[in-house]
Design a protein around this motif. Structure first.
Motif, PDB file in Angstrom:
ATOM      1  N   ALA A 162     -14.845  31.871  27.172  1.00  0.00           N
ATOM      2  CA  ALA A 162     -13.989  30.859  26.550  1.00  0.00           C
ATOM      3  C   ALA A 162     -14.866  29.728  26.037  1.00  0.00           C
ATOM      4  O   ALA A 162     -15.924  29.436  26.607  1.00  0.00           O
ATOM      5  CB  ALA A 162     -12.948  30.330  27.536  1.00  0.00           C
ATOM      6  N   TYR A 163     -14.420  29.103  24.958  1.00  0.00           N
ATOM      7  CA  TYR A 163     -15.160  28.007  24.343  1.00  0.00           C
ATOM      8  C   TYR A 163     -14.265  26.777  24.286  1.00  0.00           C
ATOM      9  O   TYR A 163     -13.059  26.844  24.530  1.00  0.00           O
ATOM     10  CB  TYR A 163     -15.591  28.380  22.921  1.00  0.00           C
ATOM     11  N   GLU A 164     -14.852  25.671  23.914  1.00  0.00           N
ATOM     12  CA  GLU A 164     -14.065  24.462  23.704  1.00  0.00           C
ATOM     13  C   GLU A 164     -13.084  24.700  22.560  1.00  0.00           C
ATOM     14  O   GLU A 164     -13.477  25.062  21.454  1.00  0.00           O
ATOM     15  CB  GLU A 164     -14.991  23.284  23.346  1.00  0.00           C
ATOM     16  N   GLY A 165     -11.814  24.538  22.845  1.00  0.00           N
ATOM     17  CA  GLY A 165     -10.804  24.708  21.816  1.00  0.00           C
ATOM     18  C   GLY A 165     -10.481  26.139  21.451  1.00  0.00           C
ATOM     19  O   GLY A 165      -9.775  26.379  20.466  1.00  0.00           O
ATOM     20  N   SER A 166     -10.983  27.120  22.202  1.00  0.00           N
ATOM     21  CA  SER A 166     -10.696  28.519  21.864  1.00  0.00           C
ATOM     22  C   SER A 166      -9.248  28.872  22.178  1.00  0.00           C
ATOM     23  O   SER A 166      -8.648  28.354  23.120  1.00  0.00           O
ATOM     24  CB  SER A 166     -11.640  29.458  22.626  1.00  0.00           C
ATOM     25  N   ASP A 167      -8.687  29.762  21.361  1.00  0.00           N
ATOM     26  CA  ASP A 167      -7.302  30.180  21.540  1.00  0.00           C
ATOM     27  C   ASP A 167      -7.182  31.192  22.673  1.00  0.00           C
ATOM     28  O   ASP A 167      -8.179  31.787  23.114  1.00  0.00           O
ATOM     29  CB  ASP A 167      -6.761  30.823  20.255  1.00  0.00           C
ATOM     30  N   LEU A 168      -5.944  31.384  23.103  1.00  0.00           N
ATOM     31  CA  LEU A 168      -5.625  32.444  24.049  1.00  0.00           C
ATOM     32  C   LEU A 168      -5.069  33.609  23.236  1.00  0.00           C
ATOM     33  O   LEU A 168      -3.980  33.521  22.679  1.00  0.00           O
ATOM     34  CB  LEU A 168      -4.586  31.971  25.068  1.00  0.00           C
ATOM     35  N   ASP A 169      -5.827  34.678  23.126  1.00  0.00           N
ATOM     36  CA  ASP A 169      -5.400  35.828  22.326  1.00  0.00           C
ATOM     37  C   ASP A 169      -4.603  36.799  23.189  1.00  0.00           C
ATOM     38  O   ASP A 169      -5.019  37.135  24.312  1.00  0.00           O
ATOM     39  CB  ASP A 169      -6.614  36.549  21.739  1.00  0.00           C
ATOM     40  N   PHE A 170      -3.491  37.282  22.638  1.00  0.00           N
ATOM     41  CA  PHE A 170      -2.650  38.220  23.362  1.00  0.00           C
ATOM     42  C   PHE A 170      -2.384  39.465  22.522  1.00  0.00           C
ATOM     43  O   PHE A 170      -2.235  39.393  21.300  1.00  0.00           O
ATOM     44  CB  PHE A 170      -1.312  37.575  23.738  1.00  0.00           C
TER      45      PHE A 170
ATOM     46  N   MET B 268     -15.698  28.365  31.882  1.00  0.00           N
ATOM     47  CA  MET B 268     -14.527  27.915  31.130  1.00  0.00           C
ATOM     48  C   MET B 268     -13.440  28.994  31.104  1.00  0.00           C
ATOM     49  O   MET B 268     -12.242  28.689  31.120  1.00  0.00           O
ATOM     50  CB  MET B 268     -14.921  27.544  29.701  1.00  0.00           C
ATOM     51  N   ALA B 269     -13.864  30.254  31.102  1.00  0.00           N
ATOM     52  CA  ALA B 269     -12.911  31.359  31.046  1.00  0.00           C
ATOM     53  C   ALA B 269     -12.046  31.424  32.300  1.00  0.00           C
ATOM     54  O   ALA B 269     -10.876  31.808  32.236  1.00  0.00           O
ATOM     55  CB  ALA B 269     -13.655  32.675  30.845  1.00  0.00           C
ATOM     56  N   VAL B 270     -12.613  31.061  33.435  1.00  0.00           N
ATOM     57  CA  VAL B 270     -11.851  31.059  34.688  1.00  0.00           C
ATOM     58  C   VAL B 270     -10.656  30.110  34.566  1.00  0.00           C
ATOM     59  O   VAL B 270      -9.529  30.440  34.955  1.00  0.00           O
ATOM     60  CB  VAL B 270     -12.746  30.660  35.881  1.00  0.00           C
ATOM     61  N   LYS B 271     -10.895  28.945  33.983  1.00  0.00           N
ATOM     62  CA  LYS B 271      -9.816  27.971  33.796  1.00  0.00           C
ATOM     63  C   LYS B 271      -8.825  28.450  32.728  1.00  0.00           C
ATOM     64  O   LYS B 271      -7.610  28.331  32.891  1.00  0.00           O
ATOM     65  CB  LYS B 271     -10.403  26.620  33.388  1.00  0.00           C
ATOM     66  N   GLN B 272      -9.350  28.997  31.643  1.00  0.00           N
ATOM     67  CA  GLN B 272      -8.491  29.454  30.552  1.00  0.00           C
ATOM     68  C   GLN B 272      -7.605  30.625  30.985  1.00  0.00           C
ATOM     69  O   GLN B 272      -6.465  30.752  30.520  1.00  0.00           O
ATOM     70  CB  GLN B 272      -9.332  29.867  29.347  1.00  0.00           C
ATOM     71  N   LEU B 273      -8.134  31.469  31.857  1.00  0.00           N
ATOM     72  CA  LEU B 273      -7.363  32.627  32.291  1.00  0.00           C
ATOM     73  C   LEU B 273      -6.132  32.203  33.076  1.00  0.00           C
ATOM     74  O   LEU B 273      -5.069  32.838  32.961  1.00  0.00           O
ATOM     75  CB  LEU B 273      -8.237  33.561  33.137  1.00  0.00           C
ATOM     76  N   LYS B 274      -6.231  31.133  33.850  1.00  0.00           N
ATOM     77  CA  LYS B 274      -5.068  30.617  34.579  1.00  0.00           C
ATOM     78  C   LYS B 274      -3.976  30.182  33.594  1.00  0.00           C
ATOM     79  O   LYS B 274      -2.797  30.445  33.795  1.00  0.00           O
ATOM     80  CB  LYS B 274      -5.480  29.448  35.469  1.00  0.00           C
ATOM     81  N   ARG B 275      -4.406  29.539  32.510  1.00  0.00           N
ATOM     82  CA  ARG B 275      -3.450  29.121  31.487  1.00  0.00           C
ATOM     83  C   ARG B 275      -2.839  30.338  30.796  1.00  0.00           C
ATOM     84  O   ARG B 275      -1.637  30.362  30.502  1.00  0.00           O
ATOM     85  CB  ARG B 275      -4.151  28.221  30.469  1.00  0.00           C
ATOM     86  N   ALA B 276      -3.677  31.351  30.555  1.00  0.00           N
ATOM     87  CA  ALA B 276      -3.190  32.562  29.900  1.00  0.00           C
ATOM     88  C   ALA B 276      -2.137  33.270  30.748  1.00  0.00           C
ATOM     89  O   ALA B 276      -1.171  33.826  30.209  1.00  0.00           O
ATOM     90  CB  ALA B 276      -4.360  33.511  29.617  1.00  0.00           C
ATOM     91  N   MET B 277      -2.311  33.254  32.056  1.00  0.00           N
ATOM     92  CA  MET B 277      -1.342  33.884  32.949  1.00  0.00           C
ATOM     93  C   MET B 277       0.017  33.187  32.843  1.00  0.00           C
ATOM     94  O   MET B 277       1.070  33.847  32.860  1.00  0.00           O
ATOM     95  CB  MET B 277      -1.843  33.846  34.394  1.00  0.00           C
ATOM     96  N   LEU B 278       0.011  31.879  32.726  1.00  0.00           N
ATOM     97  CA  LEU B 278       1.266  31.135  32.582  1.00  0.00           C
ATOM     98  C   LEU B 278       1.942  31.461  31.259  1.00  0.00           C
ATOM     99  O   LEU B 278       3.159  31.654  31.195  1.00  0.00           O
ATOM    100  CB  LEU B 278       0.995  29.628  32.692  1.00  0.00           C
ATOM    101  N   PHE B 279       1.142  31.529  30.181  1.00  0.00           N
ATOM    102  CA  PHE B 279       1.701  31.892  28.880  1.00  0.00           C
ATOM    103  C   PHE B 279       2.280  33.304  28.913  1.00  0.00           C
ATOM    104  O   PHE B 279       3.331  33.576  28.323  1.00  0.00           O
ATOM    105  CB  PHE B 279       0.626  31.794  27.796  1.00  0.00           C
ATOM    106  N   ALA B 280       1.582  34.223  29.596  1.00  0.00           N
ATOM    107  CA  ALA B 280       2.051  35.613  29.669  1.00  0.00           C
ATOM    108  C   ALA B 280       3.406  35.704  30.370  1.00  0.00           C
ATOM    109  O   ALA B 280       4.275  36.478  29.960  1.00  0.00           O
ATOM    110  CB  ALA B 280       1.021  36.473  30.389  1.00  0.00           C
TER     111      ALA B 280
END
Length: 308
Positions: free
Chosen positions: A114-122, A79-91
């Motif tokens: 990453a978990y279901e519904g976990s936030d992207l912390d910056f 799940m973290a692999v997918k979430q990290l792509k989203r985090a890069m866009l937010f960054a």
């Protein structure tokens, strides 16, 4: 071999056991509190297995003989692999805002979880003396999304400005956060200066290596520079101080309220001129207390195993 290696290994396993997270051999070495050869590390692990203080399941080591922990970790890593792509866009979006000097992924995602519904912390580094104006501008779209009932995944919970790069709380928890932080947007080499200012982390984790090479250098765009020009000068400094004062007053009241956030901690944060951060004596203290308790129990169990 002295007991120090086995104690160090247990400390790594105990820390990650708080988060139900089995670890690999290279991760144990990375987070060990002292240098160790592969031979000595292998011997220490085997000794702990013989004493039934840890279990080896495939490529993972864990304090509990529970294969579901391994399955859970693999799921969270995927799940973290997918979430990290989203985090890069937010960054990339965050870096466009005024006064942002650096953006890093922090929290569980920086540890490949990453978990279901976990936030992207910056973790954000801001320009000197403009942290509070920059933070306010960043939170405007977040507030709008909340008012409209739209989902917002980014959690901007830790700000420092470039004049206060050293983290004052220097312990195992903060060293872990420094060691696992993932800088993704970097202006004027601010994260190189950040890691230089936080070399104390090597005292806790001498084997860690800052991940600065994974960040991208960026230059401010025309719109951002125009907005920074608007807040330039003495009046911008006064505005920054005024915003900080209002936030501090509001959060002090919130901290005294009986209301709690979903994690069970008081609302609010610490508001100072050069940083804005969560209260360290809640989650940090909880984790470090759990670590001390686990190490006490493991030491007693190990002593019993040696006596037998």
């Amino acid at each position: 071999m002295t007991n120090s290696y086995t104690e160090s290994v247990l400390k790594v396993l105990a820390y990650f056991d708080i988060f139900n997270y089995p670890v690999k051999l290279d991760e144990i070495r990375y987070f060990l509190d002292q240098p160790v050869t592969e031979k000595k590390l292998t011997f220490a692990l085997q000794q702990l297995q013989d004493q039934q203080l840890l279990w080896h399941m495939g490529e993972f080591y864990c304090l509990r003989n529970d294969i579901t922990l391994v399955e859970r970790r693999l799921h969270c890593n995927a799940m973290a692999v997918k979430q990290l792509k989203r985090a890069m866009l937010f960054a990339k979006l965050i870096r466009c805002f005024p006064y942002v000097k650096g953006v890093a992924v922090s929290g569980s995602l920086s540890k490949n979880v990453a978990y279901e519904g976990s936030d992207l912390d910056f973790f954000l580094v801001m320009q000197k003396d403009r942290l509070w104006i920059g933070r306010t501008l960043l939170h405007i779209p977040v507030k709008i999304a909340a008012l409209l009932g739209l989902p917002h995944y980014a959690c901007l919970n830790y700000y420092i400005d470039e004049s206060a790069l050293e983290i004052p709380e220097q312990n195992m928890f903060t060293a872990m956060e420094v060691a696992t932080m993932l800088p993704v947007q970097n202006s004027q080499r601010v994260f190189q200066r950040f890691y230089h200012a936080n070399q104390w982390a090597y005292h806790f984790l001498p084997g860690h290596k800052p991940r600065i090479d994974e960040s991208r250098e960026f230059a401010p765009g025309y719109l951002r520079r125009f907005m920074e020009w608007i807040f330039d000068g003495a009046w911008g400094s006064r505005l920054d101080d005024r915003i900080m004062g209002k936030c501090r007053k509001r959060w002090e009241l919130l901290s005294q309220s009986p209301k709690r956030n979903p994690k069970g901690f008081p609302f609010g944060a610490i508001a100072e001129k050069h940083y804005c951060k969560p209260y360290p004596y809640f989650f940090q203290k909880k984790v470090l207390s759990q670590l001390d308790e686990k190490m006490y129990l493991l030491s007693a169990k190990r002593k019993q195993a040696l006596d037998n």
